[in-house]
Scaffold this motif. Structure first.
Motif, PDB file in Angstrom:
ATOM      1  N   VAL A  49      15.285   5.283 -10.086  1.00  0.00           N
ATOM      2  CA  VAL A  49      16.278   5.108  -9.027  1.00  0.00           C
ATOM      3  C   VAL A  49      16.273   3.668  -8.514  1.00  0.00           C
ATOM      4  O   VAL A  49      17.304   3.078  -8.232  1.00  0.00           O
ATOM      5  CB  VAL A  49      15.997   6.099  -7.879  1.00  0.00           C
ATOM      6  CG1 VAL A  49      16.757   5.697  -6.628  1.00  0.00           C
ATOM      7  CG2 VAL A  49      16.382   7.497  -8.302  1.00  0.00           C
ATOM      8  N   LEU A  50      15.077   3.088  -8.455  1.00  0.00           N
ATOM      9  CA  LEU A  50      14.975   1.752  -7.882  1.00  0.00           C
ATOM     10  C   LEU A  50      15.516   0.689  -8.822  1.00  0.00           C
ATOM     11  O   LEU A  50      15.911  -0.391  -8.401  1.00  0.00           O
ATOM     12  CB  LEU A  50      13.517   1.451  -7.555  1.00  0.00           C
ATOM     13  CG  LEU A  50      12.958   2.377  -6.482  1.00  0.00           C
ATOM     14  CD1 LEU A  50      11.491   2.133  -6.298  1.00  0.00           C
ATOM     15  CD2 LEU A  50      13.698   2.181  -5.167  1.00  0.00           C
ATOM     16  N   PHE A  89       6.949  -2.195   0.344  1.00  0.00           N
ATOM     17  CA  PHE A  89       7.736  -2.531  -0.852  1.00  0.00           C
ATOM     18  C   PHE A  89       8.994  -3.311  -0.484  1.00  0.00           C
ATOM     19  O   PHE A  89       9.645  -3.020   0.532  1.00  0.00           O
ATOM     20  CB  PHE A  89       8.200  -1.254  -1.555  1.00  0.00           C
ATOM     21  CG  PHE A  89       7.136  -0.567  -2.351  1.00  0.00           C
ATOM     22  CD1 PHE A  89       6.782  -1.032  -3.603  1.00  0.00           C
ATOM     23  CD2 PHE A  89       6.503   0.559  -1.845  1.00  0.00           C
ATOM     24  CE1 PHE A  89       5.811  -0.383  -4.353  1.00  0.00           C
ATOM     25  CE2 PHE A  89       5.527   1.209  -2.583  1.00  0.00           C
ATOM     26  CZ  PHE A  89       5.178   0.743  -3.839  1.00  0.00           C
ATOM     27  N   LEU A 111       3.602   4.176  -7.436  1.00  0.00           N
ATOM     28  CA  LEU A 111       4.875   4.796  -7.804  1.00  0.00           C
ATOM     29  C   LEU A 111       4.811   5.358  -9.216  1.00  0.00           C
ATOM     30  O   LEU A 111       5.656   6.136  -9.617  1.00  0.00           O
ATOM     31  CB  LEU A 111       6.007   3.755  -7.762  1.00  0.00           C
ATOM     32  CG  LEU A 111       6.426   3.269  -6.390  1.00  0.00           C
ATOM     33  CD1 LEU A 111       7.487   2.189  -6.532  1.00  0.00           C
ATOM     34  CD2 LEU A 111       6.950   4.422  -5.570  1.00  0.00           C
ATOM     35  N   ARG A 138       1.058   5.092  -0.060  1.00  0.00           N
ATOM     36  CA  ARG A 138       2.236   4.235   0.116  1.00  0.00           C
ATOM     37  C   ARG A 138       2.622   4.148   1.594  1.00  0.00           C
ATOM     38  O   ARG A 138       3.009   3.102   2.097  1.00  0.00           O
ATOM     39  CB  ARG A 138       3.433   4.803  -0.671  1.00  0.00           C
ATOM     40  CG  ARG A 138       3.290   4.758  -2.166  1.00  0.00           C
ATOM     41  CD  ARG A 138       4.635   4.952  -2.862  1.00  0.00           C
ATOM     42  NE  ARG A 138       5.285   6.211  -2.546  1.00  0.00           N
ATOM     43  CZ  ARG A 138       5.135   7.316  -3.274  1.00  0.00           C
ATOM     44  NH1 ARG A 138       4.357   7.317  -4.356  1.00  0.00           N
ATOM     45  NH2 ARG A 138       5.754   8.408  -2.930  1.00  0.00           N
ATOM     46  N   LEU A 170      11.368   8.256  -9.008  1.00  0.00           N
ATOM     47  CA  LEU A 170      11.387   7.151  -8.050  1.00  0.00           C
ATOM     48  C   LEU A 170      11.652   5.817  -8.722  1.00  0.00           C
ATOM     49  O   LEU A 170      12.432   5.004  -8.251  1.00  0.00           O
ATOM     50  CB  LEU A 170      10.056   7.100  -7.302  1.00  0.00           C
ATOM     51  CG  LEU A 170       9.625   8.385  -6.608  1.00  0.00           C
ATOM     52  CD1 LEU A 170       8.388   8.141  -5.777  1.00  0.00           C
ATOM     53  CD2 LEU A 170      10.754   8.901  -5.735  1.00  0.00           C
ATOM     54  N   VAL A 171      10.992   5.595  -9.839  1.00  0.00           N
ATOM     55  CA  VAL A 171      11.090   4.284 -10.475  1.00  0.00           C
ATOM     56  C   VAL A 171      12.501   4.045 -11.013  1.00  0.00           C
ATOM     57  O   VAL A 171      13.096   2.987 -10.798  1.00  0.00           O
ATOM     58  CB  VAL A 171      10.037   4.177 -11.601  1.00  0.00           C
ATOM     59  CG1 VAL A 171      10.173   2.842 -12.311  1.00  0.00           C
ATOM     60  CG2 VAL A 171       8.647   4.332 -11.015  1.00  0.00           C
ATOM     61  N   ARG A 199      11.011   8.042  -0.318  1.00  0.00           N
ATOM     62  CA  ARG A 199       9.775   8.510  -0.952  1.00  0.00           C
ATOM     63  C   ARG A 199       8.871   7.317  -1.237  1.00  0.00           C
ATOM     64  O   ARG A 199       7.667   7.367  -1.005  1.00  0.00           O
ATOM     65  CB  ARG A 199      10.095   9.234  -2.269  1.00  0.00           C
ATOM     66  CG  ARG A 199      10.640  10.613  -2.092  1.00  0.00           C
ATOM     67  CD  ARG A 199       9.550  11.630  -1.778  1.00  0.00           C
ATOM     68  NE  ARG A 199       8.776  11.989  -2.953  1.00  0.00           N
ATOM     69  CZ  ARG A 199       7.449  12.067  -2.976  1.00  0.00           C
ATOM     70  NH1 ARG A 199       6.771  11.787  -1.898  1.00  0.00           N
ATOM     71  NH2 ARG A 199       6.813  12.429  -4.067  1.00  0.00           N
ATOM     72  N   VAL A 200       9.478   6.227  -1.725  1.00  0.00           N
ATOM     73  CA  VAL A 200       8.705   5.023  -2.021  1.00  0.00           C
ATOM     74  C   VAL A 200       8.060   4.488  -0.748  1.00  0.00           C
ATOM     75  O   VAL A 200       6.915   4.039  -0.741  1.00  0.00           O
ATOM     76  CB  VAL A 200       9.616   3.952  -2.662  1.00  0.00           C
ATOM     77  CG1 VAL A 200       8.907   2.611  -2.730  1.00  0.00           C
ATOM     78  CG2 VAL A 200      10.056   4.406  -4.043  1.00  0.00           C
ATOM     79  N   ASN A 237       4.512  -1.195 -10.107  1.00  0.00           N
ATOM     80  CA  ASN A 237       4.715   0.209  -9.747  1.00  0.00           C
ATOM     81  C   ASN A 237       3.401   0.981  -9.788  1.00  0.00           C
ATOM     82  O   ASN A 237       3.161   1.864  -8.965  1.00  0.00           O
ATOM     83  CB  ASN A 237       5.743   0.861 -10.669  1.00  0.00           C
ATOM     84  CG  ASN A 237       7.152   0.345 -10.394  1.00  0.00           C
ATOM     85  OD1 ASN A 237       7.421  -0.171  -9.313  1.00  0.00           O
ATOM     86  ND2 ASN A 237       8.038   0.450 -11.368  1.00  0.00           N
ATOM     87  N   ASN A 277      17.617  -1.449  -1.249  1.00  0.00           N
ATOM     88  CA  ASN A 277      17.358  -0.034  -0.981  1.00  0.00           C
ATOM     89  C   ASN A 277      17.287   0.297   0.499  1.00  0.00           C
ATOM     90  O   ASN A 277      16.412   1.023   0.951  1.00  0.00           O
ATOM     91  CB  ASN A 277      16.076   0.416  -1.686  1.00  0.00           C
ATOM     92  CG  ASN A 277      16.270   0.478  -3.179  1.00  0.00           C
ATOM     93  OD1 ASN A 277      16.453  -0.567  -3.812  1.00  0.00           O
ATOM     94  ND2 ASN A 277      16.301   1.667  -3.726  1.00  0.00           N
TER      95      ASN A 277
END
Lengths: 246, 773
Positions: free
Chosen positions: B768-769, A102, A69, A96, B765-766, B679-680, A64, A108
Motif C-alpha cells: 500500500v505504501l 515513519f 513492517l 511501531r 502494509l508494504v 497500521r504502519v 521495512n 500517506n
C-alpha cells in the motif's frame, strides 16, 4: 514487546538497531527475488544515516524490516538488544506504535483529518507524545494547523508527515524517499526539517534515497546494491541541507 | 470485485425471482380460473329466493341479455359423519336428474354423477372429501329439512362456484365442518319440499348484455317469491376471494421487484464508479492506444450486463420454482381441478430488459465519466480527496470525538447522497422483513379482536327459521351450557341516498356479553335501544354518519321498507354487519319474540354431549364452533406463513448483506491506503477495524428507524389496498416483528462486517505504501 523490554532512554552512541546476515526472498509467482542477500549493519543513537542505492537495491526492504513492517527470511534484527525477527504482529504493532516514526515518499496523510489532527491521531495513542501543535511548529507549519491535506502543497504535506512521525518522540525516524515526490527546492525544506529534528531531538534517523547529493547531509552513508552493503562511508563534514543542490 | 458482483447479482436475482414468482403465479391462477370458468360454464348472475314455481324460468329466460338459465334447489343441511363428533353443516345443490348441469358444471375427480332419480346418492366436494378421507362408496348421514337420510357418496367433484369455500357467515374456510355436495333434482326437491319449484337460479349473459339491467329485472321477477337479491360474479364469494388474492399478488409483483432493482442499481452505480476510478490509469492507457470512448464505455456496459445476466438467469430459475411452489400452495386453499402453470415469454423478456436497462441507466453517469476523462489527466495521480468539518463538529461536539471517530463522520459527510442511499438500502431490508411478518401480525390481531373481544361465544346455534325466544331456555337447560344469548338475523338491503348494500341486520340483546360491539379504541360499547349501528366500513361505503336516516329494505317475511336512524358506527375488521337492539328489530318487523339463533357459552368438557343433543334437535340448522375453525385455519396457514417468513428473511438478508458488504468493500478499497498508513503508525487491527466497521455500524443503526418507518409505510399501503367488505387489514405490527427484522438485518450486517474484517487483517502494509493513490 513491551515498554519494559525496551528502554526509551537511549544513551548517545549506543546501538539502536543491529542487523545480522539479514536476507529477504520474495516469491513472485515462479520467480524468487532475492531482495537482501545477507546484510550486516548497525544504527547508533542520535546519528543520521543515509541508505543510498539504485532502485531494486534492497534499501526499502531493509528499512521495512527495521521498522517492523516486514520480516526477514533469515538472519536477525535486534532493537536495543531485543530480537524482533519473527515477532508476532501484535508485538510489531506495539513496537511501531512506541518506538518508530515513519515518513514516506507519498506522505500517506489521512485526507479526512486536518494537519493538526493528522498529528494528533498518533499522539492520542502514544506513550509520551509532544503537543501536536508544537510538532507542527517544529516543521514550520504552526500557521497551517487547521488545513486539510487537500489544502496543502506537496512539501507541506510531507512536513505534516514528519511532524506526525516525530510527535510521538520515537527512538528512530525511518524515512523512505521523503523528497522523492518533491521538486528540489521543496525537497531541501523537508530535509532541513529532518536535519533539525535529528539535531534538536536527537532522534536516530535513517533516510533512504537514490539521490547521491542528499547523502552529504548524513553522518554515515551506507551504499546498497543487489541486496548487499557494498560500502560504508563516514562524512567528515555533514553538509547542511541548504547547501545541497540537485 | 467477485464478492461484490455476486452480492449485486443476488439482489437482482431476488427482484427478478419475486417478479417472476408473483406474475407467473397470478397469470397461472388467472389462466386456470378462466379455463375452469369457461369449460365448466361458470354462471354470470346468481340469485337465491324462498320458493318459486318452475314456470317462472320461462320469464327469466325472456329477460333481455339472458343467455342460459338454470334453476336449482339448494338446501342447508346438517351432516352426520360416523366417528366425527363435531357438528358438520353443508349445502346440497341440485343437479339435473339426467345429464350434466347446464351451468356450473362439475369436474369429477373420482367416481360418477348420481344416477337418475336415485334418492340415496350424493356427489361431494373434493375439499370436504379430502378433510375426511372420503372415497366413492362411503356413506354419510344428511339431515335435510329435519329428516335424516343415509346417502352413499358416488363421486367427488369440483365446481367453478366453489373454488373457495366458506361456511355461511364464517370468516375462515373449514373443510372439516362444512361441505358442499350435489344430489339429483327430483330426490332433493322431494326431500326439501320443493317439487315443481326452485329456490336458486343461476344464469349466463349474452355478449353485450348489461349485467345491472339483468339483475334489476331478475330482482323484480323474484321479489314476490322471496328473492334475496341477485348478484353478479364480482359479488360471488368464491370469485371475490380469488380476485382479492390476485390483487395481493399484483401488489407483490409491483412492490418487491422495484425495491430490489432500486437497491441493485444503486450498488452497481457505486461499485462500477469505484472500478472505473481504480482503473482510470488503464483506461487512460487504452485511450492513449487509440481506443474510442465508445469502446471503453462498452467494456463497462459488458461488465454490468454480465452481472445483470447472472442475476436475471438465477432470478428466472428461482422465480419459476417459487411460482410453481406458490401456485401449488394456492391449490390447497383454492379448489381448482387442475393447475395450468405458465410462464409467458414476454414476462421473462420484461424482467431481463428492465433489469438490464435499469442497471445501465444507473451506471451511465460513471460510464460517461470514464469515457470523457482525457488520457493525460487520467494518468496523473489524483489530489487528496477534499474533506470538511462536519456539522456536528462545528456545533461543538468536536472535542468529544477522537481522530478515528472524526474520520468516520467526515467520510460519511463527504458524500451525503451515497451515505443516505446506503442507509436507505439497508432500511429496505428492514421493510421487507416487516412486510413479511405484517400479515401474520394483522391476522392475529383481527382474530383477537373478532373472537377475543367481540364474538365471545363458544357455540353459535342457528335455527331453521325464526323461532320463539323461549328456545333459549331449552338450550340453557343442556348440561354444560353456562350461559346463552339469543340473536335475530334479518337479511336486508340498506340504502342511503344513491348507495346501497345488502347485508344482514343482527338483532342483539342490549347489554349482552357474548356479542360485544367495539368502538374505534376497541372498547365495548352498549348497543343503543333504538336506531341502527353499523361497521365503520359499511358506514363508509354507504356514506352515512351518526344521525343520518337510513332506508332499510327487509328481504324476509313481509319485506317492510323502513326508515331507521344511524345510532353509531362500530369497529370491525371482518365482514360488514349492521346491528340493532333485538326488541327494536322485532318491533319493526312486527314480530313478537322471534330469534334466529342462540349464542352459548359452554364448559368445554361437556361439548361432545352438547353436540350430540344439538344434532338431535330438528330445528337446529347449524352449529358454529369458532375455536376449532380458527385452530384448523391456523394449522393450514402455519406452514405457509413459516415458508413465506423464511423467503422474506432470505430476501431481506440478501439486501442487508448486499448493501453492507458492498459499502464495506468500497470503503475498504477507498480507505485501504489510509488504514494501512495507520497500521504502519502503530494502530492495531482492532483500532483500524473500528474506523471501517464504525462507518458501517452507523449506516446500519441509522437504517433501523428509517427501516421501521419505510416498513410501516409499506404495510400501511398494503393494508389500505386490502380494504374490502370481506375484511380490513389493520396496521398492526407486533414488537416481535420489529425485533425480528432488526435481528435479521443486524446479523446480516455483522456477517458482512466480519468478512471485510478478515480482509482488513490481511492488508498488505508494504504494498500500500509503495503505490500512490
Amino acid at each position: 514487546m513491551t515498554d519494559n523490554s525496551i528502554s526509551n532512554t537511549i544513551s548517545p552512541g549506543s546501538v539502536v538497531f543491529s542487523a545480522r546476515t539479514v536476507t529477504k526472498v520474495y516469491n513472485m509467482g515462479e520467480v524468487k527475488v532475492h531482495a537482501l542477500r545477507g546484510v550486516d549493519m548497525e544504527l547508533y543513537a542520535g546519528e543520521m544515516v543515509v541508505l543510498l542505492g539504485p532502485s531494486g537495491s534492497g534499501k526499502s526492504t531493509l528499512l521495512n524490516i527495521l521498522g517492523g513492517l516486514d520480516t526477514a527470511t533469515s538472519g536477525h534484527v535486534t532493537y536495543h538488544g531485543r530480537d524482533i525477527t519473527g515477532a508476532p504482529d501484535k508485538e510489531l504493532t506495539e513496537y511501531r506504535r512506541v518506538h518508530v516514526g515513519f515518513v514516506f515518499q507519498f506522505y500517506n496523510l489521512i485526507p479526512s483529518l486536518t494537519a493538526l489532527e493528522n498529528v494528533a491521531v498518533v499522539t492520542e495513542i502514544a506513550a509520551q507524545p509532544m503537543d501536536p501543535a508544537e510538532a507542527l511548529a517544529l516543521v514550520g507549519l504552526g500557521n497551517r494547523l487547521d488545513h486539510f491535506p487537500a489544502q496543502l502543497s506537496g512539501g507541506e504535506q510531507q512536513r505534516v508527515a514528519i511532524a506526525r512521525a516525530v510527535a510521538k518522540n520515537p527512538d528512530v525516524l525511518l524515512c523512505d524517499e521523503p523528497t522523492g515526490a518533491l521538486d528540489s527546492a521543496t525537497g531541501i525544506v523537508v530535509l532541513e526539517v529532518l536535519e533539525r529534528v535529528n539535531r534538536e531531538l536527537g532522534t536516530a534517523t535513517v533516510l533512504i534515497t537514490h539521490n547521491a547529493d542528499i547523502a552529504e547531509m548524513a553522518d554515515r552513508v551506507i551504499y546498497l546494491s543487489d541486496g548487499l552493503i557494498s560500502r560504508v562511508h563516514r562524512n567528515e563534514r555533514k553538509k547542511p541541507p541548504h547547501e545541497l543542490r540537485w | 470485485m467477485k464478492g461484490q458482483a455476486l452480492a449485486i447479482a443476488l439482489i437482482i436475482a431476488s427482484g427478478v425471482a419475486t417478479f417472476i414468482m408473483s406474475v407467473s403465479t397470478m397469470q397461472s391462477l388467472k389462466l386456470t380460473q378462466a379455463t375452469f370458468y369457461k369449460d365448466y360454464r361458470f354462471a354470470d348472475v346468481f340469485a337465491s329466493l324462498k320458493r318459486a314455481p318452475e314456470g317462472l324460468q320461462t320469464r327469466i329466460r325472456e329477460i333481455p341479455g339472458v343467455d342460459r338459465v338454470e334453476t336449482r334447489v339448494s338446501a342447508a343441511v346438517n351432516i352426520d359423519i360416523p366417528g366425527f363428533p363435531d357438528p358438520v353443516t353443508g349445502n346440497i345443490i341440485s343437479i339435473p336428474d339426467i345429464g350434466e348441469p347446464l351451468l356450473n358444471k362439475l369436474f369429477l375427480r373420482e367416481g360418477r354423477l348420481t344416477e337418475p332419480f336415485r334418492d340415496d346418492e350424493v356427489v361431494i366436494g373434493e375439499a370436504f372429501a379430502g378433510a375426511h378421507g372420503f372415497t366413492p362408496g362411503d356413506k354419510l348421514g344428511v339431515i335435510i329439512n329435519g329428516r335424516r337420510r343415509d346417502l352413499t357418496i358416488v363421486g367427488i367433484a369440483l365446481s367453478p362456484e366453489h373454488i373457495y369455500q366458506m361456511p355461511p357467515g364464517a370468516f375462515f374456510p373449514d373443510f372439516e365442518r362444512y361441505g358442499v355436495m350435489w344430489m339429483g333434482r327430483t330426490p332433493l326437491a322431494t326431500a326439501y319440499d320443493m317439487k315443481g319449484a326452485f329456490n336458486d337460479v343461476t344464469l349466463t349473459l349474452s355478449p353485450n348484455a348489461n349485467v345491472n339491467d339483468v339483475i334489476d329485472r331478475l330482482d323484480e321477477l323474484l321479489k314476490p317469491y322471496g328473492g334475496l337479491g341477485a348478484y353478479s360474479r364480482k359479488d360471488q364469494l368464491s370469485h371475490r376471494y380469488l380476485s382479492e388474492e390476485f390483487r395481493q399478488l399484483e401488489q407483490m409483483a409491483a412492490m418487491f421487484p422495484v425495491i430490489f432493482l432500486g437497491v441493485a442499481v444503486f450498488l452497481l452505480n457505486v461499485v462500477i464508479s469505484r472500478v472505473i476510478h481504480m482503473q482510470r490509469e488503464e483506461i487512460a492507457v487504452l485511450k492513449a492506444f487509440g481506443y474510442s470512448n465508445f469502446d471503453i464505455g462498452m467494456h463497462f456496459v459488458k461488465l454490468v450486463l454480465m452481472i445483470v445476466s447472472a442475476g436475471v438467469i438465477t432470478g428466472i430459475t428461482g422465480g419459476v420454482r417459487l411460482g410453481q411452489w406458490m401456485s401449488n400452495i394456492y391449490m390447497e386453499f383454492y379448489r381448482f381441478p387442475f393447475l395450468k402453470y405458465e410462464l409467458r415469454p414476454e414476462i421473462v423478456v420484461i424482467a431481463a430488459f428492465v433489469s438490464a436497462a435499469a442497471a445501465i441507466l444507473g451506471t451511465l453517469h460513471s460510464l460517461r465519466k470514464a469515457a470523457l476523462l482525457p488520457p493525460a489527466q487520467a494518468m496523473r495521480p489524483e489530489p487528496p480527496a477534499t474533506y470538511r468539518e462536519t456539522l456536528p463538529e462545528r456545533i461543538g461536539l468536536k472535542r468529544l470525538l477522537s481522530q478515528p471517530t472524526r474520520m468516520i463522520i467526515r467520510h460519511i459527510w463527504r458524500r451525503p447522497v451515497k451515505s443516505l442511499l446506503s442507509v436507505t438500502g439497508i432500511a429496505f431490508a428492514f421493510a421487507i422483513m416487516m412486510v413479511g411478518s405484517f400479515q401474520g401480525d394483522a391476522l392475529d390481531f383481527m382474530v383477537y379482536v373478532q373472537f377475543g373481544l367481540s364474538q365471545r361465544e363458544d357455540i353459535a346455534v342457528t335455527f331453521v327459521e325464526p323461532t320463539s325466544g323461549t328456545a333459549l331456555y331449552e338450550l340453557q337447560g343442556l348440561e354444560g351450557v353456562e350461559y346463552g344469548e339469543v340473536f335475530r338475523s334479518v337479511p336486508a338491503r340498506l340504502r342511503f341516498r344513491r348507495r346501497s348494500y345488502r347485508t344482514a341486520i343482527q338483532g342483539l340483546r342490549s347489554g349482552g356479553d357474548l356479542q360485544r360491539l367495539l368502538d374505534t379504541d376497541l372498547k365495548p360499547v352498549e348497543l343503543p335501544l333504538s336506531g341502527i349501528v353499523m361497521t365503520d366500513h359499511l358506514g363508509e361505503m354507504l356514506g352515512v354518519r351518526e344521525g343520518d336516516l337510513l332506508t332499510v329494505e327487509v328481504l324476509e317475511g313481509r319485506r317492510p321498507v323502513l326508515t331507521v336512524p344511524v345510532a353509531g358506527l362500530v369497529k370491525q375488521y371482518l365482514g360488514v354487519s349492521a346491528y340493532m337492539d333485538l326488541s327494536a328489530l322485532n318491533r319493526l318487523m312486527h314480530e313478537g319474540n322471534a330469534v334466529s339463533g342462540v349464542y352459548l357459552a359452554t364448559d368445554s368438557r361437556y361439548l361432545p354431549g352438547i353436540f350430540k343433543k344439538l344434532k338431535e334437535m330438528p330445528r337446529v340448522a347449524g352449529t358454529g364452533i369458532r375455536e376449532k375453525a380458527i385452530a384448523k385455519f391456523y394449522e393450514t396457514m402455519g406452514e405457509t406463513i413459516l415458508i413465506f417468513t423464511l423467503i422474506n428473511t432470505l430476501l431481506a438478508g440478501i439486501i442487508a448483506f448486499g448493501v453492507v458488504y458492498n459499502s464495506a468493500r468500497i470503503a475498504l478499497s477507498e480507505r485501504s491506503r489510509e488504514l494501512a498508513s495507520l497500521r504502519v503508525l502503530g494502530f492495531t487491527r482492532g483500532e483500524i477495524s473500528y474506523i471501517l466497521l464504525g462507518e458501517l455500524s452507523i449506516f446500519t443503526l441509522a437504517a433501523v428507524p428509517l427501516g421501521f418507518l419505510i416498513g410501516r409505510a409499506m404495510c400501511a399501503y398494503i393494508a389500505a389496498n386490502l380494504k374490502t367488505d370481506l375484511f380490513r387489514v389493520p396496521l398492526i405490527l407486533e414488537s416481535s416483528t420489529y425485533a425480528f427484522a432488526a435481528t435479521v438485518v443486524l446479523v446480516s450486517a455483522c456477517i458482512s462486517g466480519l468478512i471485510v474484517r478478515r480482509k482488513l487483517d490481511r492488508l498488505d502494509l508494504v504494498a500500500v505504501l509503495k503505490t500512490k493513490e
